[in-house]
Design a protein around this motif. Structure first.
Motif, PDB file in Angstrom:
ATOM      1  N   TYR A 135      35.564  42.141  84.956  1.00 18.51           N
ATOM      2  CA  TYR A 135      35.097  40.860  85.489  1.00 18.51           C
ATOM      3  C   TYR A 135      36.350  40.001  85.716  1.00 18.51           C
ATOM      4  N   GLN A 136      36.894  40.110  86.924  1.00 18.51           N
ATOM      5  CA  GLN A 136      38.221  39.551  87.203  1.00 18.51           C
ATOM      6  C   GLN A 136      38.308  38.022  87.119  1.00 18.51           C
ATOM      7  N   PRO A 137      37.246  37.285  87.501  1.00 12.06           N
ATOM      8  CA  PRO A 137      37.369  35.830  87.382  1.00 12.06           C
ATOM      9  C   PRO A 137      37.749  35.359  85.978  1.00 12.06           C
ATOM     10  N   ALA A 138      37.353  36.123  84.949  1.00  6.57           N
ATOM     11  CA  ALA A 138      37.692  35.696  83.577  1.00  6.57           C
ATOM     12  C   ALA A 138      39.160  35.928  83.233  1.00  6.57           C
ATOM     13  N   SER A 159      51.641  37.720  85.537  1.00  2.07           N
ATOM     14  CA  SER A 159      50.659  37.575  86.617  1.00  2.07           C
ATOM     15  C   SER A 159      49.266  37.607  86.021  1.00  2.07           C
ATOM     16  N   ASN A 160      48.408  36.715  86.512  1.00  5.69           N
ATOM     17  CA  ASN A 160      47.017  36.710  86.059  1.00  5.69           C
ATOM     18  C   ASN A 160      46.161  37.678  86.858  1.00  5.69           C
ATOM     19  N   TYR A 161      46.746  38.355  87.817  1.00  5.67           N
ATOM     20  CA  TYR A 161      45.941  39.168  88.719  1.00  5.67           C
ATOM     21  C   TYR A 161      45.657  40.570  88.214  1.00  5.67           C
ATOM     22  N   VAL A 207      30.510  55.294  95.834  1.00  2.00           N
ATOM     23  CA  VAL A 207      31.727  56.076  95.581  1.00  2.00           C
ATOM     24  C   VAL A 207      32.700  55.175  94.825  1.00  2.00           C
ATOM     25  N   GLU A 208      32.979  55.494  93.580  1.00  2.00           N
ATOM     26  CA  GLU A 208      33.848  54.631  92.764  1.00  2.00           C
ATOM     27  C   GLU A 208      34.570  55.513  91.742  1.00  2.00           C
ATOM     28  N   PRO A 209      35.906  55.549  91.776  1.00 11.46           N
ATOM     29  CA  PRO A 209      36.624  56.427  90.840  1.00 11.46           C
ATOM     30  C   PRO A 209      36.740  55.869  89.420  1.00 11.46           C
ATOM     31  N   SER A 210      36.693  54.542  89.282  1.00 12.10           N
ATOM     32  CA  SER A 210      37.014  53.953  87.979  1.00 12.10           C
ATOM     33  C   SER A 210      35.796  53.906  87.054  1.00 12.10           C
ATOM     34  N   ALA A 260      37.443  58.918  94.790  1.00 10.79           N
ATOM     35  CA  ALA A 260      37.902  57.890  95.736  1.00 10.79           C
ATOM     36  C   ALA A 260      37.681  58.399  97.157  1.00 10.79           C
ATOM     37  N   ALA A 261      37.415  57.481  98.068  1.00  7.78           N
ATOM     38  CA  ALA A 261      37.341  57.860  99.480  1.00  7.78           C
ATOM     39  C   ALA A 261      38.764  58.107  99.963  1.00  7.78           C
ATOM     40  N   GLU A 262      38.952  59.237 100.619  1.00  8.46           N
ATOM     41  CA  GLU A 262      40.300  59.564 101.127  1.00  8.46           C
ATOM     42  C   GLU A 262      40.413  59.260 102.605  1.00  8.46           C
ATOM     43  N   PHE A 280      44.874  37.437  99.302  1.00  8.76           N
ATOM     44  CA  PHE A 280      45.030  37.829  97.898  1.00  8.76           C
ATOM     45  C   PHE A 280      43.710  37.558  97.210  1.00  8.76           C
ATOM     46  N   LYS A 281      43.589  37.954  95.934  1.00  9.64           N
ATOM     47  CA  LYS A 281      42.258  38.092  95.371  1.00  9.64           C
ATOM     48  C   LYS A 281      41.470  36.808  95.200  1.00  9.64           C
ATOM     49  N   CYS A 282      42.098  35.749  94.749  1.00  6.49           N
ATOM     50  CA  CYS A 282      41.318  34.521  94.520  1.00  6.49           C
ATOM     51  C   CYS A 282      42.210  33.313  94.732  1.00  6.49           C
ATOM     52  N   PRO A 283      41.971  32.550  95.796  1.00  6.05           N
ATOM     53  CA  PRO A 283      42.821  31.390  96.061  1.00  6.05           C
ATOM     54  C   PRO A 283      42.739  30.324  94.973  1.00  6.05           C
ATOM     55  N   GLY A 319      32.876  50.474  94.003  1.00  6.61           N
ATOM     56  CA  GLY A 319      31.839  49.957  93.105  1.00  6.61           C
ATOM     57  C   GLY A 319      32.355  48.809  92.270  1.00  6.61           C
ATOM     58  N   GLY A 320      33.047  47.872  92.914  1.00 12.71           N
ATOM     59  CA  GLY A 320      33.463  46.646  92.230  1.00 12.71           C
ATOM     60  C   GLY A 320      32.352  45.605  92.382  1.00 12.71           C
ATOM     61  N   THR A 321      32.751  44.345  92.331  1.00 12.55           N
ATOM     62  CA  THR A 321      31.763  43.269  92.417  1.00 12.55           C
ATOM     63  C   THR A 321      30.925  43.368  93.692  1.00 12.55           C
ATOM     64  N   ALA A 322      31.585  43.580  94.825  1.00 14.04           N
ATOM     65  CA  ALA A 322      30.851  43.613  96.101  1.00 14.04           C
ATOM     66  C   ALA A 322      29.944  44.832  96.193  1.00 14.04           C
ATOM     67  N   GLY A 323      30.473  46.011  95.862  1.00 12.48           N
ATOM     68  CA  GLY A 323      29.682  47.234  95.995  1.00 12.48           C
ATOM     69  C   GLY A 323      28.437  47.205  95.121  1.00 12.48           C
ATOM     70  N   GLN A 360      45.774  27.976  91.070  1.00 11.82           N
ATOM     71  CA  GLN A 360      45.636  26.559  90.680  1.00 11.82           C
ATOM     72  C   GLN A 360      45.047  26.412  89.287  1.00 11.82           C
ATOM     73  N   LYS A 361      44.030  27.238  89.003  1.00 10.26           N
ATOM     74  CA  LYS A 361      43.315  27.058  87.732  1.00 10.26           C
ATOM     75  C   LYS A 361      44.236  27.269  86.536  1.00 10.26           C
ATOM     76  N   ILE A 362      45.148  28.241  86.638  1.00 15.78           N
ATOM     77  CA  ILE A 362      46.020  28.491  85.486  1.00 15.78           C
ATOM     78  C   ILE A 362      47.053  27.358  85.333  1.00 15.78           C
TER      79      ILE A 362
HETATM   80  C1  LIG Z   1      42.596  36.258  88.372  1.00 19.95           C
HETATM   81  C2  LIG Z   1      41.381  36.283  89.264  1.00 19.95           C
HETATM   82  C3  LIG Z   1      40.510  35.200  89.241  1.00 19.95           C
HETATM   83  C4  LIG Z   1      39.395  35.181  90.046  1.00 19.95           C
HETATM   84  N1  LIG Z   1      38.565  34.100  89.978  1.00 19.95           N
HETATM   85  C5  LIG Z   1      37.450  34.079  90.724  1.00 19.95           C
HETATM   86  C6  LIG Z   1      36.508  33.010  90.619  1.00 19.95           C
HETATM   87  O1  LIG Z   1      36.692  32.100  89.823  1.00 19.95           O
HETATM   88  N2  LIG Z   1      35.421  33.044  91.404  1.00 19.95           N
HETATM   89  C7  LIG Z   1      35.200  34.066  92.288  1.00 19.95           C
HETATM   90  O2  LIG Z   1      34.173  34.056  92.993  1.00 19.95           O
HETATM   91  N3  LIG Z   1      36.064  35.076  92.391  1.00 19.95           N
HETATM   92  C8  LIG Z   1      37.167  35.124  91.644  1.00 19.95           C
HETATM   93  N4  LIG Z   1      38.035  36.165  91.752  1.00 19.95           N
HETATM   94  C9  LIG Z   1      37.837  37.120  92.837  1.00 19.95           C
HETATM   95  C10 LIG Z   1      36.839  38.197  92.527  1.00 19.95           C
HETATM   96  O3  LIG Z   1      37.171  38.878  91.343  1.00 19.95           O
HETATM   97  C11 LIG Z   1      36.897  39.116  93.730  1.00 19.95           C
HETATM   98  O4  LIG Z   1      36.589  38.381  94.887  1.00 19.95           O
HETATM   99  C12 LIG Z   1      35.928  40.248  93.594  1.00 19.95           C
HETATM  100  O5  LIG Z   1      36.215  41.056  92.474  1.00 19.95           O
HETATM  101  C13 LIG Z   1      36.004  41.064  94.868  1.00 19.95           C
HETATM  102  O6  LIG Z   1      35.081  42.102  94.790  1.00 19.95           O
HETATM  103  P1  LIG Z   1      35.344  43.444  95.552  1.00 19.95           P
HETATM  104  O7  LIG Z   1      34.205  44.341  95.217  1.00 19.95           O
HETATM  105  O8  LIG Z   1      35.658  43.150  96.982  1.00 19.95           O
HETATM  106  O9  LIG Z   1      36.679  44.016  94.926  1.00 19.95           O
HETATM  107  P2  LIG Z   1      36.866  44.585  93.463  1.00 19.95           P
HETATM  108  O10 LIG Z   1      35.950  43.914  92.509  1.00 19.95           O
HETATM  109  O11 LIG Z   1      38.322  44.528  93.219  1.00 19.95           O
HETATM  110  O12 LIG Z   1      36.387  46.092  93.582  1.00 19.95           O
HETATM  111  C14 LIG Z   1      36.950  47.020  94.479  1.00 19.95           C
HETATM  112  C15 LIG Z   1      36.538  48.399  93.983  1.00 19.95           C
HETATM  113  O13 LIG Z   1      36.856  49.363  94.967  1.00 19.95           O
HETATM  114  C16 LIG Z   1      37.326  50.512  94.304  1.00 19.95           C
HETATM  115  N5  LIG Z   1      38.130  51.282  95.256  1.00 19.95           N
HETATM  116  C17 LIG Z   1      39.351  50.986  95.763  1.00 19.95           C
HETATM  117  N6  LIG Z   1      39.771  51.941  96.619  1.00 19.95           N
HETATM  118  C18 LIG Z   1      38.759  52.857  96.655  1.00 19.95           C
HETATM  119  C19 LIG Z   1      38.575  54.079  97.369  1.00 19.95           C
HETATM  120  N7  LIG Z   1      39.522  54.551  98.212  1.00 19.95           N
HETATM  121  N8  LIG Z   1      37.429  54.769  97.177  1.00 19.95           N
HETATM  122  C20 LIG Z   1      36.454  54.306  96.338  1.00 19.95           C
HETATM  123  N9  LIG Z   1      36.576  53.142  95.631  1.00 19.95           N
HETATM  124  C21 LIG Z   1      37.717  52.447  95.801  1.00 19.95           C
HETATM  125  C22 LIG Z   1      38.124  49.983  93.124  1.00 19.95           C
HETATM  126  O14 LIG Z   1      38.249  50.953  92.096  1.00 19.95           O
HETATM  127  C23 LIG Z   1      37.279  48.792  92.711  1.00 19.95           C
HETATM  128  O15 LIG Z   1      36.341  49.111  91.707  1.00 19.95           O
HETATM  129  C24 LIG Z   1      39.133  36.256  90.925  1.00 19.95           C
HETATM  130  C25 LIG Z   1      40.003  37.362  90.934  1.00 19.95           C
HETATM  131  C26 LIG Z   1      41.096  37.387  90.109  1.00 19.95           C
HETATM  132  C27 LIG Z   1      41.998  38.597  90.116  1.00 19.95           C
END
Ligand SMILES: Cc1cc2nc3c(=O)[nH]c(=O)nc-3n(C[C@H](O)[C@H](O)[C@H](O)COP(=O)(O)OP(=O)(O)OC[C@H]3O[C@@H](n4cnc5c(N)ncnc54)[C@H](O)[C@@H]3O)c2cc1C
Length: 209
Positions: A47-50, A133-135, A39-42, A82-84, A165-168, A15-19, A172-174
């Motif tokens: 909001y990771q982009p910030a 690390s900004n990640y 299904v989301e444990p957290s 969490a999904a196992e 990795f999470k954001c290409p 249940g992150g950004t995509a879910g 650069q931005k930092i």
């Molecule tokens: C520093 C940084 C800067 C960024 N800047 C930008 C930007 O400027 N523009 C942009 O578009 N994107 C940016 N991003 C990328 C963006 O944040 C990610 O692309 C986005 O969060 C991906 O979404 P996601 O749902 O795939 O993953 P996430 O948002 O990471 O969510 C994954 C979720 O899955 C859950 N999960 C993991 N394992 C399990 C499991 N086994 N069972 C159930 N749940 C599980 C986690 O708890 C989490 O909540 C940035 C990221 C970072 C770290």
């Protein structure tokens, strides 16, 4: 928000950004009657982009945090686990709480998992001695401490690994925000700012002229 049902028409794992976006999109497209669970444990969503802006000292880390449940679209339940393991032959997912949940359709959005240990000693080095690390929300505050501490004669080294990795754009931005901070301090020319990239170019797509 608890969930007691063990079958859902649409089961979203992660249940992150995509879910959350997938669930909202299904709702917005008029699929109100569809039974969706995430299904989301957290309990906390970031909001990771910030994080980039937090590392540059222009945004508060607390503002990147929201309760996960507050972001779920109306009518979408969260299973706090969490999904196992996946059992696609039976349309089933085993959960960390011991339950098994079944689905008609499964969407997997578990994001990218950090593995600091892939780089020797990185995990131990992070968070002190100028290594940041900004990640991760655990370390991004230290990025700004390091940038603020830069003095004439100092050196800032930034790195960008190969995908995935999470954001290409983030590495650069930092760099640009650090250079801007140094410029505002009047010491840009006195601090060596280096950017190490895994590839010979910093953008994957060729520049079209
Ligand atoms: C520093 C940084 C800067 C960024 N800047 C930008 C930007 O400027 N523009 C942009 O578009 N994107 C940016 N991003 C990328 C963006 O944040 C990610 O692309 C986005 O969060 C991906 O979404 P996601 O749902 O795939 O993953 P996430 O948002 O990471 O969510 C994954 C979720 O899955 C859950 N999960 C993991 N394992 C399990 C499991 N086994 N069972 C159930 N749940 C599980 C986690 O708890 C989490 O909540 C940035 C990221 C970072 C770290």
């Amino acid at each position: 928000m608890g969930d007691t049902s063990h079958h859902h028409q649409v089961l979203i794992v992660g249940g992150g950004t995509a879910g959350i976006t997938v669930a909202a999109s299904l709702r917005r497209r008029g699929r109100r009657a569809v039974d969706i669970a995430i299904v989301e444990p957290s309990d906390t969503h970031y909001y990771q982009p910030a994080f980039t802006l937090v590392g540059a000292g222009v945004y508060d880390l607390a503002r990147t945090r929201r309760p996960t449940d507050s972001l779920l679209p109306a009518g979408v339940g969260r299973i706090k686990a969490a999904a196992e393991s996946f059992d696609p032959a039976n349309n089933a997912v085993a959960l960390s709480n011991g339950d098994t949940v079944t689905y008609d359709y499964l969407v997997v959005c578990t994001g990218v998992k950090f593995d600091w240990r892939k780089i020797a000693a990185l995990r131990e080095a992070l968070g002190h001695g100028g290594v940041c690390s900004n990640y991760s929300p655990d370390h991004v505050g230290y990025t700004w401490e390091c940038i603020k501490a830069l003095k004439p004669g100092g050196r800032a080294v930034f790195t960008q690994p190969p995908l995935p990795f999470k954001c290409p754009g983030a590495p650069q931005k930092i760099v640009y925000l650090t250079a801007d901070h140094l410029r505002r301090q009047g010491i840009r020319a006195d601090v060596d700012v280096s950017y190490y990239v895994h590839a010979p170019v910093i953008f994957g797509s060729p520049i079209r002229r």
